[in-house]
Design an enzyme around this catalytic site. Sequence first.
Site, PDB file in Angstrom:
ATOM      1  N   LYS A 112       0.828  -1.207   0.000  1.00 17.38           N
ATOM      2  CA  LYS A 112       0.000   0.000   0.000  1.00 17.38           C
ATOM      3  C   LYS A 112       0.859   1.252   0.000  1.00 17.38           C
ATOM      4  CE  LYS A 112      -4.270  -1.824   1.944  1.00 17.38           C
ATOM      5  NZ  LYS A 112      -5.301  -1.703   2.954  1.00 17.38           N
ATOM      6  N   LYS A 192      -5.104 -11.592  -6.235  1.00 14.60           N
ATOM      7  CA  LYS A 192      -6.388 -11.816  -5.555  1.00 14.60           C
ATOM      8  C   LYS A 192      -7.447 -10.810  -6.033  1.00 14.60           C
ATOM      9  CE  LYS A 192      -6.404  -8.939  -1.481  1.00 14.60           C
ATOM     10  NZ  LYS A 192      -7.051  -8.712  -0.226  1.00 14.60           N
ATOM     11  N   LYS A 195     -10.928  -5.003  -4.063  1.00 16.02           N
ATOM     12  CA  LYS A 195     -11.775  -3.821  -4.225  1.00 16.02           C
ATOM     13  C   LYS A 195     -11.071  -2.714  -4.977  1.00 16.02           C
ATOM     14  CE  LYS A 195     -12.585  -3.751   0.264  1.00 16.02           C
ATOM     15  NZ  LYS A 195     -13.112  -3.548   1.613  1.00 16.02           N
TER      16      LYS A 195
HETATM   17  P1  ATP Z   1      -9.457  -5.764  -1.002  1.00 14.63           P
HETATM   18  O1  ATP Z   1      -8.143  -6.470  -1.156  1.00 14.63           O
HETATM   19  O2  ATP Z   1     -10.579  -6.428  -1.724  1.00 14.63           O
HETATM   20  O3  ATP Z   1      -9.353  -4.326  -1.293  1.00 14.63           O
HETATM   21  P2  ATP Z   1      -9.000  -6.023   1.744  1.00 14.63           P
HETATM   22  O4  ATP Z   1      -8.532  -7.417   1.962  1.00 14.63           O
HETATM   23  O5  ATP Z   1      -7.951  -4.971   1.693  1.00 14.63           O
HETATM   24  O6  ATP Z   1      -9.918  -5.937   0.479  1.00 14.63           O
HETATM   25  P3  ATP Z   1     -11.301  -5.961   3.491  1.00 14.63           P
HETATM   26  O7  ATP Z   1     -12.408  -5.596   2.586  1.00 14.63           O
HETATM   27  O8  ATP Z   1     -11.310  -5.328   4.805  1.00 14.63           O
HETATM   28  O9  ATP Z   1      -9.906  -5.574   2.906  1.00 14.63           O
HETATM   29  O10 ATP Z   1     -11.306  -7.532   3.620  1.00 14.63           O
HETATM   30  C1  ATP Z   1     -12.410  -8.125   4.218  1.00 14.63           C
HETATM   31  C2  ATP Z   1     -12.219  -9.584   4.384  1.00 14.63           C
HETATM   32  O11 ATP Z   1     -12.325 -10.244   3.129  1.00 14.63           O
HETATM   33  C3  ATP Z   1     -10.853  -9.993   4.951  1.00 14.63           C
HETATM   34  O12 ATP Z   1     -11.054 -11.034   5.877  1.00 14.63           O
HETATM   35  C4  ATP Z   1     -10.095 -10.471   3.772  1.00 14.63           C
HETATM   36  O13 ATP Z   1      -9.154 -11.462   4.117  1.00 14.63           O
HETATM   37  C5  ATP Z   1     -11.203 -11.060   2.907  1.00 14.63           C
HETATM   38  N1  ATP Z   1     -10.886 -10.994   1.479  1.00 14.63           N
HETATM   39  C6  ATP Z   1     -10.738  -9.874   0.731  1.00 14.63           C
HETATM   40  N2  ATP Z   1     -10.434 -10.197  -0.540  1.00 14.63           N
HETATM   41  C7  ATP Z   1     -10.417 -11.563  -0.590  1.00 14.63           C
HETATM   42  C8  ATP Z   1     -10.185 -12.526  -1.640  1.00 14.63           C
HETATM   43  N3  ATP Z   1      -9.905 -12.146  -2.880  1.00 14.63           N
HETATM   44  N4  ATP Z   1     -10.257 -13.832  -1.316  1.00 14.63           N
HETATM   45  C9  ATP Z   1     -10.552 -14.247  -0.061  1.00 14.63           C
HETATM   46  N5  ATP Z   1     -10.779 -13.397   0.966  1.00 14.63           N
HETATM   47  C10 ATP Z   1     -10.717 -12.074   0.709  1.00 14.63           C
END
Ligand code: ATP
Length: 326
Positions: A112, A192, A195
């Site tokens: 980040k 992965k 968002k």
């Molecule tokens: P992103 O990477 O989508 O921007 P993030 O992981 O930074 O999201 P959160 O939205 O807070 O942040 O994540 C919420 C939950 O969803 C966490 O437990 C994270 O591990 C899970 N998560 C997010 N993306 C994935 C994915 N692609 N596969 C599995 N679990 C995920």
Amino acid sequence: MTKRVFSGIQPSGELHLGTLLGALDNWRRMQDEYDCYYCVVDLHAMTVPYDPVEFRRIRLETAKVILAAGIDPDRVLFYYQSQVPQHPELAWILGTITGLGQLQRMTQFKEKADKAGQNLGLLAYPVLMAADILVHKAHVVPVGDDQTQHLELTRDLAERFNGRFGEEFPIPERITPKIGARVMSLQDPLSKMSKSDPDPRSRILLTDDPDVIRKKVKVAVTDSERYVEYDRTRKPGISNLLEIMSFFSGRSIDDLVDQFHDSGYGVFKEAVAEAIIEGLAPLRTRYKELSDADVAHILQKGALDARQRAEETMVSVRRAVGLDSH
Ligand code: ATP
Ligand code: LTN
């Protein structure tokens, strides 16, 4: 004693299949058995540049989708992190026993910071996450694979605190699903689903219309072979779709491979899309039924209860570290 569960989701964009398979589905299943605390972690989402007007909208939207996913406010405490000041208070205390090197080595910090620039909040992000979990003395934390490193730090800090100031916190366990712990991007199956990916075709939103879902699955990147087989290294795109379909259909991957092995990617993808559409239908219905006012009300009530519970921990923590009033 009923075990306590804590987990959080950042209001940093629209929720997608990764959030559902990686975390939310476990949140929903655990609410019957455990004492659950679920949180929209808005303070965490401020660690990268954002627009306050959009932030306000997405924060409410995130809460609404979480409720629509089947999180029941009568059984869990559901609230905005910023409305429970004990979270940042404990984060400060934990920050004083956290090594700088440990934070600088965090993969998510490096990623980040490369994209959005360094700031103290981003560096301290995992300490606040540890505080979220420990302020409720949680035993179990349902998250996706990407949170492993953060959870390790939380466990370290709990142990370090207990060692220095006396037994206070249980050492929390991470729970990740067997299927869906790491849902991959539909456009780049080696990263992965996220968002923040600039390409909206890379993810299926939990609120996407059926036609949008069909289109996104149709253009999902696969490979130049013809057979539907499960092999995450050689066929990451097809394997990702198999996992997604297995989740929604409740069928095993072997069973799906048997059925679709020779059917061609087009037919397989149509079946994947229909399974997703059918699986998300109840969420879509509940989402339409929820008003913004209902959601705001649920969050206010949740924050009130969460403040009381968190304060019980903080009374004891303040005493342990020498900050009690007499
Ligand atoms: P992103 O990477 O989508 O921007 P993030 O992981 O930074 O999201 P959160 O939205 O807070 O942040 O994540 C919420 C939950 O969803 C966490 O437990 C994270 O591990 C899970 N998560 C997010 N993306 C994935 C994915 N692609 N596969 C599995 N679990 C995920
Ligand atoms: N860092 C997490 C969000 C998060 C969290 C938490 C998850 C913040 N505090 C406490 C579990 C428990 C992420 O998903 N990006």
